[in-house]
Design an enzyme around this catalytic site. Sequence first.
Site, PDB file in Angstrom:
ATOM      1  N   LYS A   1      -7.619 -60.460-104.858  1.00 45.89           N
ATOM      2  CA  LYS A   1      -7.200 -59.795-103.618  1.00 45.89           C
ATOM      3  C   LYS A   1      -7.088 -58.287-103.875  1.00 45.89           C
ATOM      4  O   LYS A   1      -7.750 -57.497-103.241  1.00 45.89           O
ATOM      5  CB  LYS A   1      -5.834 -60.289-103.148  1.00 45.89           C
ATOM      6  CG  LYS A   1      -5.664 -61.790-103.089  1.00 45.89           C
ATOM      7  CD  LYS A   1      -6.541 -62.441-102.065  1.00 45.89           C
ATOM      8  CE  LYS A   1      -6.016 -63.798-101.666  1.00 45.89           C
ATOM      9  NZ  LYS A   1      -6.976 -64.874-101.847  1.00 45.89           N
TER      10      LYS A   1
ATOM     11  N   ASP B   1       4.639 -66.903-106.285  1.00 47.59           N
ATOM     12  CA  ASP B   1       3.188 -66.727-106.200  1.00 47.59           C
ATOM     13  C   ASP B   1       2.950 -65.441-105.399  1.00 47.59           C
ATOM     14  O   ASP B   1       3.203 -65.394-104.199  1.00 47.59           O
ATOM     15  CB  ASP B   1       2.574 -67.944-105.491  1.00 47.59           C
ATOM     16  CG  ASP B   1       1.085 -67.781-105.199  1.00 47.59           C
ATOM     17  OD1 ASP B   1       0.524 -66.712-105.485  1.00 47.59           O
ATOM     18  OD2 ASP B   1       0.483 -68.743-104.679  1.00 47.59           O
TER      19      ASP B   1
ATOM     20  N   TRP C   1      -0.742 -71.994 -98.041  1.00 42.14           N
ATOM     21  CA  TRP C   1      -0.754 -72.040 -99.506  1.00 42.14           C
ATOM     22  C   TRP C   1       0.513 -72.663-100.085  1.00 42.14           C
ATOM     23  O   TRP C   1       0.461 -73.345-101.109  1.00 42.14           O
ATOM     24  CB  TRP C   1      -1.041 -70.648-100.106  1.00 42.14           C
ATOM     25  CG  TRP C   1      -2.501 -70.344 -99.960  1.00 42.14           C
ATOM     26  CD1 TRP C   1      -3.076 -69.427 -99.133  1.00 42.14           C
ATOM     27  CD2 TRP C   1      -3.586 -71.046-100.597  1.00 42.14           C
ATOM     28  NE1 TRP C   1      -4.447 -69.498 -99.222  1.00 42.14           N
ATOM     29  CE2 TRP C   1      -4.792 -70.484-100.110  1.00 42.14           C
ATOM     30  CE3 TRP C   1      -3.678 -72.085-101.515  1.00 42.14           C
ATOM     31  CZ2 TRP C   1      -6.055 -70.917-100.515  1.00 42.14           C
ATOM     32  CZ3 TRP C   1      -4.937 -72.528-101.926  1.00 42.14           C
ATOM     33  CH2 TRP C   1      -6.107 -71.947-101.432  1.00 42.14           C
TER      34      TRP C   1
HETATM   35  C1  LIG Z   1      -1.131 -67.006-101.844  1.00 43.30           C
HETATM   36  C2  LIG Z   1      -2.210 -67.845-102.482  1.00 43.30           C
HETATM   37  N1  LIG Z   1      -1.865 -68.722-103.437  1.00 43.30           N
HETATM   38  C3  LIG Z   1      -2.784 -69.495-104.040  1.00 43.30           C
HETATM   39  C4  LIG Z   1      -4.121 -69.429-103.704  1.00 43.30           C
HETATM   40  C5  LIG Z   1      -5.133 -70.272-104.449  1.00 43.30           C
HETATM   41  O1  LIG Z   1      -5.712 -69.467-105.407  1.00 43.30           O
HETATM   42  P1  LIG Z   1      -6.922 -69.882-106.368  1.00 43.30           P
HETATM   43  O2  LIG Z   1      -8.114 -70.071-105.492  1.00 43.30           O
HETATM   44  O3  LIG Z   1      -7.052 -68.729-107.296  1.00 43.30           O
HETATM   45  O4  LIG Z   1      -6.530 -71.114-107.083  1.00 43.30           O
HETATM   46  C6  LIG Z   1      -4.523 -68.518-102.706  1.00 43.30           C
HETATM   47  C7  LIG Z   1      -5.940 -68.400-102.338  1.00 43.30           C
HETATM   48  O5  LIG Z   1      -6.371 -67.556-101.621  1.00 43.30           O
HETATM   49  C8  LIG Z   1      -3.542 -67.702-102.085  1.00 43.30           C
HETATM   50  O6  LIG Z   1      -3.871 -66.822-101.152  1.00 43.30           O
END
Ligand SMILES: Cc1ncc(COP(=O)(O)O)c(C=O)c1O
Length: 377
Positions: free
Chosen positions: A197, A173, A103
């Site tokens: 989550k 994040d 990510w």
């Molecule tokens: C730590 C993290 N950041 C960002 C994301 C992307 O999130 P989204 O699908 O809500 O854009 C995820 C997706 O699982 C994630 O686990």
Amino acid sequence: MLRAHNFSAGPGEMPLSVLEAASRALLNVPEVGLPLLGISHRSSWFKDVVAEAEQLVRELLGVPKHYHIVFLQGGATLQFSAVAATFLRGTGFHADYIQTGYWSEKCLPEAQKEGNIRILWSGENEGYIRLPSDSELNFSEDAAYFHYISNETVEGLQFHRLVGREGVRRVCDMSSDFLSQPVEVDKFDIIYAHAQKNLGPAGVTIVVLRDELLAGIPEGLPAMMDYRPHVEMHSVFNTPPTFAIYVVLLTLRWLRDEIGGLTQMKRINESKARLLYDLLDQSAGFYRGRAGKADRSLMNVSFNLSTCGMEKDFLIKAESQGLYGLEGHRSCGGLRASLYNAVTLESVEVLCDFMQKFQSEYAPSSASKIDNTGAVR
Ligand SMILES: Cc1ncc(COP(=O)(O)O)c(C=O)c1O
């Protein structure tokens, strides 16, 4: 009702009492006399929902008064862009990032569209099996901000310390560990996390941000990336995901009333993770944990068996016994058990039991009996 044990990486397990309350509200919200999905986001009832959700995040996390809490759309992915646009667009400054897994790799190209990015450290060549130590991070003193991901959902790597440099804005994040433990909010300038989550259904992203940042936001950003209208309109600048926000509220009430807050939540999460990691460690190499021990995630336990064939068989047998969502991420394969807030200790015990039996069938000589305290018998 038969309920599978859900180890999905997200959208993931939800507390049963929250699902029950949400399904009742779908048919009828008694205070309004309408089904949840048909109530206007401009109604006073929905305003109260947002206000209570905001207040509960404030209370649970201890968010100081000079921070705002907003419920946005576009997922964590839109925040990859919004953060960079807020601090970098048109400034000539750079931002510091660390690349610790799938990510944080994904957020880099989005940030690079807005300005210069310096990657302080990357775990890519090592296969994202560990996180950097402080001595490996050479922070710039003039960065517009430092960005990191507190829990890498795919690889199962979690920072168990605060990272960053005094005097440089810290942006994090926390999508996959938000509200799983207490956090010192005043050490951060922006925290963002999508809901799917630990908090509710997909469709809503929570952003906690310091008030003074609003004054520096450049003019001309698309409204959905500009925090100001969302703060001013208390998360109803445009039509918000009313269902998702309402379920987040129910989950926040559950965290406060049934769990007893974040310190207690962390204790429970530690017990669940300990059970599973102990099993991996005591399997004589039959199950191989992916993350280095010091950086193991309490939320996502990623592991492997020695062949893909065995992993496939593991998944088929697990599903046949009601253990769902154990497949690893498509980027790295393997197996992964996500132990988010709503996953119960009992579900983890059932999983451990299954894993011991699976090991005994495949490799009887390596299998040992582990009781619920992690002791080998
Ligand atoms: C730590 C993290 N950041 C960002 C994301 C992307 O999130 P989204 O699908 O809500 O854009 C995820 C997706 O699982 C994630 O686990």
